[in-house]
Design a protein around this motif. Structure first.
Motif, PDB file in Angstrom:
ATOM      1  N   ASP A   1       4.843   8.448   0.683  1.00 35.72           N
ATOM      2  CA  ASP A   1       5.456   7.731  -0.440  1.00 35.72           C
ATOM      3  C   ASP A   1       4.989   8.340  -1.756  1.00 35.72           C
ATOM      4  O   ASP A   1       5.785   8.545  -2.669  1.00 35.72           O
ATOM      5  CB  ASP A   1       5.086   6.244  -0.419  1.00 35.72           C
ATOM      6  CG  ASP A   1       5.733   5.481   0.718  1.00 35.72           C
ATOM      7  OD1 ASP A   1       6.694   5.997   1.320  1.00 35.72           O
ATOM      8  OD2 ASP A   1       5.253   4.369   1.011  1.00 35.72           O
ATOM      9  N   TRP A   2       3.703   8.608  -1.858  1.00 37.28           N
ATOM     10  CA  TRP A   2       3.161   9.197  -3.080  1.00 37.28           C
ATOM     11  C   TRP A   2       3.773  10.572  -3.314  1.00 37.28           C
ATOM     12  O   TRP A   2       4.200  10.888  -4.423  1.00 37.28           O
ATOM     13  CB  TRP A   2       1.635   9.299  -2.994  1.00 37.28           C
ATOM     14  CG  TRP A   2       1.017   9.809  -4.256  1.00 37.28           C
ATOM     15  CD1 TRP A   2       0.740   9.084  -5.373  1.00 37.28           C
ATOM     16  CD2 TRP A   2       0.619  11.151  -4.538  1.00 37.28           C
ATOM     17  NE1 TRP A   2       0.185   9.893  -6.342  1.00 37.28           N
ATOM     18  CE2 TRP A   2       0.101  11.156  -5.855  1.00 37.28           C
ATOM     19  CE3 TRP A   2       0.645  12.335  -3.825  1.00 37.28           C
ATOM     20  CZ2 TRP A   2      -0.380  12.313  -6.458  1.00 37.28           C
ATOM     21  CZ3 TRP A   2       0.162  13.483  -4.428  1.00 37.28           C
ATOM     22  CH2 TRP A   2      -0.345  13.472  -5.727  1.00 37.28           C
ATOM     23  N   SER A   3       3.836  11.391  -2.281  1.00 39.09           N
ATOM     24  CA  SER A   3       4.402  12.730  -2.409  1.00 39.09           C
ATOM     25  C   SER A   3       5.851  12.672  -2.871  1.00 39.09           C
ATOM     26  O   SER A   3       6.260  13.407  -3.770  1.00 39.09           O
ATOM     27  CB  SER A   3       4.327  13.482  -1.073  1.00 39.09           C
ATOM     28  OG  SER A   3       2.989  13.689  -0.699  1.00 39.09           O
TER      29      SER A   3
ATOM     30  N   SER B   1       4.904  21.610  -6.718  1.00 36.70           N
ATOM     31  CA  SER B   1       5.030  21.004  -5.399  1.00 36.70           C
ATOM     32  C   SER B   1       3.964  19.931  -5.256  1.00 36.70           C
ATOM     33  O   SER B   1       3.010  19.877  -6.027  1.00 36.70           O
ATOM     34  CB  SER B   1       4.884  22.051  -4.291  1.00 36.70           C
ATOM     35  OG  SER B   1       3.593  22.616  -4.322  1.00 36.70           O
ATOM     36  N   VAL B   2       4.165  19.090  -4.268  1.00 40.88           N
ATOM     37  CA  VAL B   2       3.214  18.023  -3.990  1.00 40.88           C
ATOM     38  C   VAL B   2       2.676  18.237  -2.586  1.00 40.88           C
ATOM     39  O   VAL B   2       3.435  18.376  -1.630  1.00 40.88           O
ATOM     40  CB  VAL B   2       3.869  16.633  -4.117  1.00 40.88           C
ATOM     41  CG1 VAL B   2       2.865  15.534  -3.814  1.00 40.88           C
ATOM     42  CG2 VAL B   2       4.443  16.447  -5.513  1.00 40.88           C
ATOM     43  N   SER B   3       1.370  18.291  -2.487  1.00 36.16           N
ATOM     44  CA  SER B   3       0.694  18.464  -1.211  1.00 36.16           C
ATOM     45  C   SER B   3       0.178  17.110  -0.751  1.00 36.16           C
ATOM     46  O   SER B   3      -0.348  16.340  -1.548  1.00 36.16           O
ATOM     47  CB  SER B   3      -0.473  19.433  -1.379  1.00 36.16           C
ATOM     48  OG  SER B   3      -1.305  19.418  -0.246  1.00 36.16           O
ATOM     49  N   ALA B   4       0.333  16.838   0.531  1.00 29.80           N
ATOM     50  CA  ALA B   4      -0.150  15.557   1.053  1.00 29.80           C
ATOM     51  C   ALA B   4      -1.556  15.652   1.642  1.00 29.80           C
ATOM     52  O   ALA B   4      -2.154  14.642   1.959  1.00 29.80           O
ATOM     53  CB  ALA B   4       0.812  15.034   2.113  1.00 29.80           C
ATOM     54  N   ASN B   5      -2.085  16.837   1.794  1.00 28.90           N
ATOM     55  CA  ASN B   5      -3.405  16.965   2.386  1.00 28.90           C
ATOM     56  C   ASN B   5      -4.123  18.157   1.772  1.00 28.90           C
ATOM     57  O   ASN B   5      -3.912  19.275   2.228  1.00 28.90           O
ATOM     58  CB  ASN B   5      -3.309  17.134   3.891  1.00 28.90           C
ATOM     59  CG  ASN B   5      -4.674  17.040   4.546  1.00 28.90           C
ATOM     60  OD1 ASN B   5      -5.634  16.597   3.955  1.00 28.90           O
ATOM     61  ND2 ASN B   5      -4.750  17.471   5.772  1.00 28.90           N
TER      62      ASN B   5
ATOM     63  N   MET C   1       0.840  -1.188   0.000  1.00 32.96           N
ATOM     64  CA  MET C   1       0.000   0.000   0.000  1.00 32.96           C
ATOM     65  C   MET C   1       0.882   1.247   0.000  1.00 32.96           C
ATOM     66  O   MET C   1       1.852   1.333   0.715  1.00 32.96           O
ATOM     67  CB  MET C   1      -0.884  -0.012   1.246  1.00 32.96           C
ATOM     68  CG  MET C   1      -1.846   1.137   1.301  1.00 32.96           C
ATOM     69  SD  MET C   1      -3.024   0.892   2.640  1.00 32.96           S
ATOM     70  CE  MET C   1      -2.735   2.377   3.548  1.00 32.96           C
ATOM     71  N   THR C   2       0.529   2.213  -0.824  1.00 34.13           N
ATOM     72  CA  THR C   2       1.282   3.452  -0.917  1.00 34.13           C
ATOM     73  C   THR C   2       0.748   4.447   0.104  1.00 34.13           C
ATOM     74  O   THR C   2      -0.444   4.715   0.152  1.00 34.13           O
ATOM     75  CB  THR C   2       1.145   4.057  -2.329  1.00 34.13           C
ATOM     76  OG1 THR C   2       1.595   3.100  -3.274  1.00 34.13           O
ATOM     77  CG2 THR C   2       1.955   5.311  -2.456  1.00 34.13           C
ATOM     78  N   THR C   3       1.634   4.972   0.925  1.00 32.21           N
ATOM     79  CA  THR C   3       1.226   5.980   1.901  1.00 32.21           C
ATOM     80  C   THR C   3       1.275   7.348   1.246  1.00 32.21           C
ATOM     81  O   THR C   3       1.858   7.532   0.175  1.00 32.21           O
ATOM     82  CB  THR C   3       2.148   5.968   3.134  1.00 32.21           C
ATOM     83  OG1 THR C   3       3.459   6.390   2.716  1.00 32.21           O
ATOM     84  CG2 THR C   3       2.207   4.582   3.764  1.00 32.21           C
ATOM     85  N   ARG C   4       0.681   8.314   1.923  1.00 30.93           N
ATOM     86  CA  ARG C   4       0.685   9.680   1.400  1.00 30.93           C
ATOM     87  C   ARG C   4       2.101  10.184   1.186  1.00 30.93           C
ATOM     88  O   ARG C   4       2.400  10.784   0.169  1.00 30.93           O
ATOM     89  CB  ARG C   4      -0.059  10.621   2.347  1.00 30.93           C
ATOM     90  CG  ARG C   4      -1.541  10.476   2.282  1.00 30.93           C
ATOM     91  CD  ARG C   4      -2.184  11.425   3.292  1.00 30.93           C
ATOM     92  NE  ARG C   4      -3.581  11.138   3.382  1.00 30.93           N
ATOM     93  CZ  ARG C   4      -4.524  11.976   2.990  1.00 30.93           C
ATOM     94  NH1 ARG C   4      -4.211  13.142   2.519  1.00 30.93           N
ATOM     95  NH2 ARG C   4      -5.775  11.641   3.081  1.00 30.93           N
TER      96      ARG C   4
END
Length: 113
Positions: free
Chosen positions: A6-8, A32-36, A1-4
């Motif tokens: 990891d994805w970012s 940029s990559v936002s996690a939330n 499973m990919t966590t937030r």
């Protein structure tokens, strides 16, 4: 499973590659990559000599990227460039640039609050 996170971390280099491919006079394009929430955000800041600084951003949702792969990022960047050509809103230079559009699995959703 990919966590937030990891994805970012996985998306940041890809997002930066799209942003760095664009060269416009007096305009800085960043990514940029936002996690939330999970988003890739492309931001354009344009400084006009003797005029106001203008800025705006376009977000691309994680779900859109999962469904459409890199095509979703290309759509987001194309939309941002169109908005740059049409004219970005004035920006005071502090705080985040206004979100002008959001690409989701249903297409572009329009300005975001």
């Amino acid at each position: 499973m990919t966590t937030r996170s990891d994805w970012s971390e996985a998306m940041q280099p890809l997002a930066e590659r799209y942003a760095s491919a664009v060269q416009l006079a007096h305009t800085e394009i960043t990514a940029s990559v936002s996690a939330n929430p999970d988003l890739v955000v492309f931001v354009a800041r344009r400084a006009s000599p003797g005029g106001p600084t203008r800025a705006g951003s376009v977000g691309v949702s994680k779900q859109a990227i999962d469904d459409f792969k890199e095509a979703a990022l290309a759509q987001g960047m194309e939309r941002l460039l169109k908005l740059v050509r049409e004219g970005l809103p004035e920006w005071p230079g502090s705080g985040p640039a206004p979100v002008l559009d959001l690409f989701t699995t249903k297409g572009f959703a329009g300005p975001q609050e």
